[in-house]
Design a protein around this motif. Structure first.
Motif, PDB file in Angstrom:
ATOM      1  N   LEU A 217      -9.464 -57.783 -59.990  1.00  0.00           N
ATOM      2  CA  LEU A 217      -8.297 -56.909 -60.041  1.00  0.00           C
ATOM      3  C   LEU A 217      -7.798 -56.591 -58.644  1.00  0.00           C
ATOM      4  O   LEU A 217      -8.592 -56.373 -57.719  1.00  0.00           O
ATOM      5  CB  LEU A 217      -8.638 -55.593 -60.739  1.00  0.00           C
ATOM      6  N   ALA A 219      -5.336 -53.699 -57.544  1.00  0.00           N
ATOM      7  CA  ALA A 219      -4.590 -52.594 -58.148  1.00  0.00           C
ATOM      8  C   ALA A 219      -4.929 -51.278 -57.477  1.00  0.00           C
ATOM      9  O   ALA A 219      -5.951 -51.137 -56.796  1.00  0.00           O
ATOM     10  CB  ALA A 219      -4.910 -52.508 -59.640  1.00  0.00           C
ATOM     11  N   GLN A 221      -5.163 -46.913 -58.279  1.00  0.00           N
ATOM     12  CA  GLN A 221      -5.417 -45.979 -59.374  1.00  0.00           C
ATOM     13  C   GLN A 221      -4.094 -45.316 -59.778  1.00  0.00           C
ATOM     14  O   GLN A 221      -3.228 -45.137 -58.942  1.00  0.00           O
ATOM     15  CB  GLN A 221      -6.436 -44.922 -58.958  1.00  0.00           C
ATOM     16  N   GLU A 224      -5.957 -49.355 -62.153  1.00  0.00           N
ATOM     17  CA  GLU A 224      -7.247 -50.042 -62.199  1.00  0.00           C
ATOM     18  C   GLU A 224      -8.163 -49.435 -63.260  1.00  0.00           C
ATOM     19  O   GLU A 224      -8.764 -50.147 -64.073  1.00  0.00           O
ATOM     20  CB  GLU A 224      -7.944 -49.996 -60.832  1.00  0.00           C
ATOM     21  N   ARG A 228      -9.557 -51.251 -66.766  1.00  0.00           N
ATOM     22  CA  ARG A 228     -10.982 -51.421 -67.069  1.00  0.00           C
ATOM     23  C   ARG A 228     -11.352 -50.756 -68.398  1.00  0.00           C
ATOM     24  O   ARG A 228     -12.254 -51.225 -69.099  1.00  0.00           O
ATOM     25  CB  ARG A 228     -11.834 -50.845 -65.947  1.00  0.00           C
ATOM     26  N   ALA A 239     -12.858 -54.450 -56.743  1.00  0.00           N
ATOM     27  CA  ALA A 239     -11.436 -54.778 -56.820  1.00  0.00           C
ATOM     28  C   ALA A 239     -10.839 -54.876 -55.419  1.00  0.00           C
ATOM     29  O   ALA A 239     -11.428 -54.427 -54.435  1.00  0.00           O
ATOM     30  CB  ALA A 239     -10.687 -53.722 -57.630  1.00  0.00           C
ATOM     31  N   SER A 241      -8.309 -53.209 -53.453  1.00  0.00           N
ATOM     32  CA  SER A 241      -7.607 -51.934 -53.604  1.00  0.00           C
ATOM     33  C   SER A 241      -6.233 -51.986 -52.962  1.00  0.00           C
ATOM     34  O   SER A 241      -5.941 -52.826 -52.103  1.00  0.00           O
ATOM     35  CB  SER A 241      -8.434 -50.806 -53.004  1.00  0.00           C
TER      36      SER A 241
END
Length: 372
Positions: A217, A219, A221, A224, A228, A239, A241
């Motif tokens: 991923l 991504a 927040q 993300e 999930r 991930a 970020s």
């Protein structure tokens, strides 16, 4: 540019199950530089001649031998095929068929002749393909990027993949804070993001579900966390970020490679840790004869095998007794390769690694389902 056709787990299973009077396995280094490929063609021809010599010495039927040689000669003479190569080539031939795989791994020269194929080097290509999918997703954009060992990263066309979160839920924006039923404010935003992720998940499943290639991923927040919790597609724990709407495919690939390396290193480290624990419980071994018995009776849970070394011999189909031979011929085969095949057929997980990765620097290491 590399031209790859890496085998899938299904391909490996099909090759592993095949038994025939004559099976020839050839591995050799190649090059993607077309003007330098002649050396590889000569190497292939020499390895093919060695296979034919072994079969002649074994008294193979001349008509079957002629059919096999025709298959090998046709490949050697195929100019178009040799124009497009990667770092290694695997060839599996019988008098009735010939299959090739162009691999990103750097493999050495091997020729094996038996009643089954020699697959240990091929396991490495599946174990650590150095390839990944990167899913760059935000509320404003989403794309799937394919990362391979040496090829440039590229965006994958995914049918029915939403353009962004708003269009996925039929809104002009998901940040509208005006009341609309119960969906308002941050609660409404998360609900719509979950709807968006479910649509992304549905579009990606035909490509990613059941794939051997890891997914990563990219991504921020809360996207993300929502992905999930909502998606059934397995992605790596680590991930990339940040927001990557404008990040190039090449930069995403560069960010993915350290994550892949860490993922592969952790698999080996986890094996070694568990091996140490199971060894004290009588459920681990590096002994080839004991591993052969465990594989024959479906008792191997996980197995590390050295992809470079060939231990010549045979394993009895019923008793699992191992007979070791000093040299390879048309009657024997790679014993560790056979153990790996039996472990795969009983649902064991097999990893092809270098000898330094195996506990004690042995040819194999097996973790068992029950004590010996």
């Amino acid at each position: 540019m590399l031209y790859l056709d890496t085998p899938t787990s299904r391909d490996l299973a099909s090759l592993n199950e095949l038994r025939a009077e004559v099976c020839v396995s050839i591995y050799l280094p190649t090059t993607p530089i077309t003007q330098d490929i002649q050396t590889a063609r000569i190497t292939f021809s020499n390895l093919a001649k060695e296979a034919i010599r072994q079969l002649e010495d074994a008294g193979t039927d001349k008509r079957r031998l002629a059919a096999l040689q025709e298959n090998l000669d046709d490949l050697a003479d195929d100019d178009e095929f040799w124009r497009f190569q990667a770092h290694s080539l695997a060839v599996f031939a019988t008098p009735d068929s010939l299959r090739t795989y162009r691999l990103a791994n750097n493999l050495g020269e091997i020729v094996e002749v038996s009643d089954r194929f020699h697959l240990k080097p091929l396991i490495r290509a599946i174990t650590f393909p150095h390839a990944a999918y990167v899913l760059a997703i935000s509320e404003n954009a989403v794309r799937l990027v394919e990362v391979s060992a040496d090829l440039p990263a590229a965006t994958v066309r995914v049918p029915d993949l939403p353009k962004d979160a708003a269009s996925a839920v039929g809104k002009s924006t998901i940040n509208d804070r005006s009341p609309s039923g119960r969906l308002q404010g941050s609660e409404g935003q998360k609900t719509r993001l979950a709807q968006y992720v479910r649509k992304v998940d549905a579009a990606l499943r035909p490509i990613l579900a059941g794939s051997d290639i890891p997914a990563i991923l990219a991504a921020t927040q809360p996207v993300e966390a929502i992905f999930r919790s909502v998606s059934a597609i397995g992605v790596l724990p680590q991930a990339i970020s940040g927001s990557h709407d404008r990040t190039t495919d090449a930069d995403l690939a560069a960010a993915a490679r350290p994550i892949l390396d860490a993922h592969y290193a952790k698999q080996i480290e986890d094996f070694r840790t568990l091996f140490s624990t199971r060894e004290g419980q009588g459920r681990a071994t590096t002994d080839i004869a004991l591993a052969a018995r465990a594989a024959t009776f479906g008792n191997i849970d996980r197995l590390l095998v050295d992809i470079d070394n060939v231990v010549n011999g045979t394993v009895d189909e019923e008793t699992s007794a191992v007979t070791f031979d000093a040299e390879g011929d048309a009657h024997n085969y790679g014993v560790v390769d056979e153990i790996a095949g039996r472990a795969l057929r009983s649902g064991g997980k097999v990893l092809g690694v270098r000898k330094d990765d195996i506990p004690g620097g042995q040819s194999l290491a097996a973790i068992l389902r029950s004590p010996l």
